[in-house]
Scaffold this motif. Structure first.
Motif, PDB file in Angstrom:
ATOM      1  N   ASP A 133      -7.205  80.873  40.603  1.00 28.01           N
ATOM      2  CA  ASP A 133      -8.450  80.109  40.542  1.00 28.01           C
ATOM      3  C   ASP A 133      -8.153  78.851  39.725  1.00 28.01           C
ATOM      4  O   ASP A 133      -8.016  78.903  38.504  1.00 28.01           O
ATOM      5  CB  ASP A 133      -9.557  80.925  39.871  1.00 28.01           C
ATOM      6  CG  ASP A 133      -9.955  82.139  40.687  1.00 28.01           C
ATOM      7  OD1 ASP A 133      -9.665  82.178  41.904  1.00 28.01           O
ATOM      8  OD2 ASP A 133     -10.562  83.071  40.118  1.00 28.01           O
ATOM      9  N   VAL A 134      -8.016  77.739  40.418  1.00 24.68           N
ATOM     10  CA  VAL A 134      -7.601  76.487  39.797  1.00 24.68           C
ATOM     11  C   VAL A 134      -8.838  75.604  39.632  1.00 24.68           C
ATOM     12  O   VAL A 134      -9.431  75.159  40.609  1.00 24.68           O
ATOM     13  CB  VAL A 134      -6.513  75.790  40.644  1.00 24.68           C
ATOM     14  CG1 VAL A 134      -6.026  74.535  39.959  1.00 24.68           C
ATOM     15  CG2 VAL A 134      -5.351  76.750  40.918  1.00 24.68           C
ATOM     16  N   ARG A 135      -9.201  75.359  38.357  1.00 22.44           N
ATOM     17  CA  ARG A 135     -10.415  74.605  38.036  1.00 22.44           C
ATOM     18  C   ARG A 135     -10.117  73.128  37.806  1.00 22.44           C
ATOM     19  O   ARG A 135      -9.103  72.785  37.212  1.00 22.44           O
ATOM     20  CB  ARG A 135     -11.048  75.166  36.761  1.00 22.44           C
ATOM     21  CG  ARG A 135     -11.462  76.613  36.831  1.00 22.44           C
ATOM     22  CD  ARG A 135     -12.059  77.071  35.501  1.00 22.44           C
ATOM     23  NE  ARG A 135     -11.166  76.851  34.378  1.00 22.44           N
ATOM     24  CZ  ARG A 135     -10.341  77.769  33.867  1.00 22.44           C
ATOM     25  NH1 ARG A 135     -10.296  78.969  34.387  1.00 22.44           N
ATOM     26  NH2 ARG A 135      -9.562  77.480  32.842  1.00 22.44           N
ATOM     27  N   GLY A 136     -11.056  72.291  38.259  1.00 18.73           N
ATOM     28  CA  GLY A 136     -10.953  70.861  37.997  1.00 18.73           C
ATOM     29  C   GLY A 136     -11.957  70.078  38.794  1.00 18.73           C
ATOM     30  O   GLY A 136     -12.375  70.500  39.870  1.00 18.73           O
ATOM     31  N   ASP A 137     -12.370  68.936  38.273  1.00 20.50           N
ATOM     32  CA  ASP A 137     -13.326  68.044  38.945  1.00 20.50           C
ATOM     33  C   ASP A 137     -14.614  68.757  39.341  1.00 20.50           C
ATOM     34  O   ASP A 137     -15.181  68.482  40.403  1.00 20.50           O
ATOM     35  CB  ASP A 137     -12.691  67.403  40.185  1.00 20.50           C
ATOM     36  CG  ASP A 137     -11.489  66.546  39.833  1.00 20.50           C
ATOM     37  OD1 ASP A 137     -11.486  65.982  38.723  1.00 20.50           O
ATOM     38  OD2 ASP A 137     -10.564  66.456  40.664  1.00 20.50           O
ATOM     39  N   SER A 146      -6.897  82.385  36.110  1.00 23.98           N
ATOM     40  CA  SER A 146      -7.796  81.236  36.054  1.00 23.98           C
ATOM     41  C   SER A 146      -7.171  80.203  35.141  1.00 23.98           C
ATOM     42  O   SER A 146      -6.834  80.499  33.997  1.00 23.98           O
ATOM     43  CB  SER A 146      -9.162  81.643  35.505  1.00 23.98           C
ATOM     44  OG  SER A 146      -9.777  82.572  36.359  1.00 23.98           O
ATOM     45  N   LEU A 147      -6.992  78.990  35.679  1.00 23.31           N
ATOM     46  CA  LEU A 147      -6.368  77.931  34.899  1.00 23.31           C
ATOM     47  C   LEU A 147      -6.841  76.577  35.380  1.00 23.31           C
ATOM     48  O   LEU A 147      -7.384  76.449  36.472  1.00 23.31           O
ATOM     49  CB  LEU A 147      -4.846  78.031  34.958  1.00 23.31           C
ATOM     50  CG  LEU A 147      -4.147  77.829  36.295  1.00 23.31           C
ATOM     51  CD1 LEU A 147      -2.685  77.513  36.037  1.00 23.31           C
ATOM     52  CD2 LEU A 147      -4.206  79.071  37.157  1.00 23.31           C
ATOM     53  N   ASP A 148      -6.623  75.559  34.553  1.00 22.47           N
ATOM     54  CA  ASP A 148      -6.998  74.193  34.898  1.00 22.47           C
ATOM     55  C   ASP A 148      -5.932  73.551  35.776  1.00 22.47           C
ATOM     56  O   ASP A 148      -4.760  73.933  35.739  1.00 22.47           O
ATOM     57  CB  ASP A 148      -7.188  73.365  33.625  1.00 22.47           C
ATOM     58  CG  ASP A 148      -8.379  73.826  32.807  1.00 22.47           C
ATOM     59  OD1 ASP A 148      -9.363  74.324  33.404  1.00 22.47           O
ATOM     60  OD2 ASP A 148      -8.323  73.712  31.566  1.00 22.47           O
ATOM     61  N   ARG A 149      -6.333  72.554  36.550  1.00 23.81           N
ATOM     62  CA  ARG A 149      -5.407  71.882  37.471  1.00 23.81           C
ATOM     63  C   ARG A 149      -4.171  71.294  36.801  1.00 23.81           C
ATOM     64  O   ARG A 149      -3.063  71.465  37.304  1.00 23.81           O
ATOM     65  CB  ARG A 149      -6.137  70.790  38.249  1.00 23.81           C
ATOM     66  CG  ARG A 149      -6.949  71.356  39.368  1.00 23.81           C
ATOM     67  CD  ARG A 149      -7.438  70.274  40.303  1.00 23.81           C
ATOM     68  NE  ARG A 149      -8.204  70.944  41.338  1.00 23.81           N
ATOM     69  CZ  ARG A 149      -9.398  70.564  41.736  1.00 23.81           C
ATOM     70  NH1 ARG A 149      -9.951  69.500  41.233  1.00 23.81           N
ATOM     71  NH2 ARG A 149     -10.029  71.236  42.665  1.00 23.81           N
ATOM     72  N   GLU A 160      -3.957  79.429  27.335  1.00 24.07           N
ATOM     73  CA  GLU A 160      -4.218  78.317  28.241  1.00 24.07           C
ATOM     74  C   GLU A 160      -4.675  78.786  29.619  1.00 24.07           C
ATOM     75  O   GLU A 160      -5.158  77.993  30.414  1.00 24.07           O
ATOM     76  CB  GLU A 160      -2.960  77.462  28.396  1.00 24.07           C
ATOM     77  CG  GLU A 160      -2.548  76.787  27.112  1.00 24.07           C
ATOM     78  CD  GLU A 160      -1.222  76.064  27.219  1.00 24.07           C
ATOM     79  OE1 GLU A 160      -1.010  75.145  26.420  1.00 24.07           O
ATOM     80  OE2 GLU A 160      -0.392  76.419  28.082  1.00 24.07           O
ATOM     81  N   LEU A 161      -4.487  80.061  29.910  1.00 23.83           N
ATOM     82  CA  LEU A 161      -4.967  80.633  31.163  1.00 23.83           C
ATOM     83  C   LEU A 161      -5.502  82.028  30.882  1.00 23.83           C
ATOM     84  O   LEU A 161      -5.167  82.640  29.875  1.00 23.83           O
ATOM     85  CB  LEU A 161      -3.867  80.647  32.234  1.00 23.83           C
ATOM     86  CG  LEU A 161      -2.581  81.436  31.989  1.00 23.83           C
ATOM     87  CD1 LEU A 161      -2.722  82.891  32.387  1.00 23.83           C
ATOM     88  CD2 LEU A 161      -1.476  80.808  32.808  1.00 23.83           C
ATOM     89  N   THR A 198     -13.703  74.773  41.838  1.00 26.06           N
ATOM     90  CA  THR A 198     -12.585  75.703  41.697  1.00 26.06           C
ATOM     91  C   THR A 198     -11.942  75.921  43.059  1.00 26.06           C
ATOM     92  O   THR A 198     -12.620  76.265  44.022  1.00 26.06           O
ATOM     93  CB  THR A 198     -13.063  77.062  41.138  1.00 26.06           C
ATOM     94  OG1 THR A 198     -13.689  76.843  39.867  1.00 26.06           O
ATOM     95  CG2 THR A 198     -11.909  78.026  40.963  1.00 26.06           C
TER      96      THR A 198
END
Length: 135
Positions: free
Chosen positions: A31-35, A64-67, A88-89, A38
């Protein structure tokens, strides 16, 4: 998501991955989060193959982590285990599959396999020994 990370995932299922143990099987959802949204990437591992789809289905392991962090993972600049320890994740599920991610994604730039290093060291020793034996 960075174009490089997306391209890497799309080419993951190009063939057999001999670096994965034959007995490894399971599913991983990234699950890649950003802008403000997801993206979901679903990896199915079986018989030394990795199949990648875009799905939010239940998985044996969910990361789950940021882009930006995911882009670093796709570049080999980030180890999933180290990122987990740095908080961080987030991870939910089968932790054994988390350790398989280090085999699925590339290592650090310029990294060499330990066997390669061992072979080079043995060749160097043999060359030095050969020079020392000459009268």
């Amino acid at each position: 998501m960075g174009a490089k990370a997306e391209q890497y995932l799309q080419h993951l299922d190009a063939g057999r991955r001999l670096d994965l143990p034959e007995t490894t099987a399971g599913t991983i959802r990234l699950d890649v989060r950003g802008d403000g949204c997801t993206d979901h990437w679903y990896l199915t591992i079986a018989d030394q193959h990795v199949r990648v789809t875009r799905a939010a289905d239940d998985a044996d392991l969910v990361l789950s982590l940021d882009r930006p962090l995911f882009d670093q993972m796709a570049d080999g600049e980030m180890h999933p285990g180290a990122s987990l320890l740095r908080n961080e994740l987030t991870v939910q599920g089968n932790m054994r599959l988390l350790m398989m991610l280090r085999r699925i994604f590339p290592g650090p730039p310029g990294a060499r396999h330990p066997r390669e290093l061992g072979r080079a060291a043995m060749a160097n020793r043999a060359a030095v020994a050969g020079r020392n034996e000459r009268p």
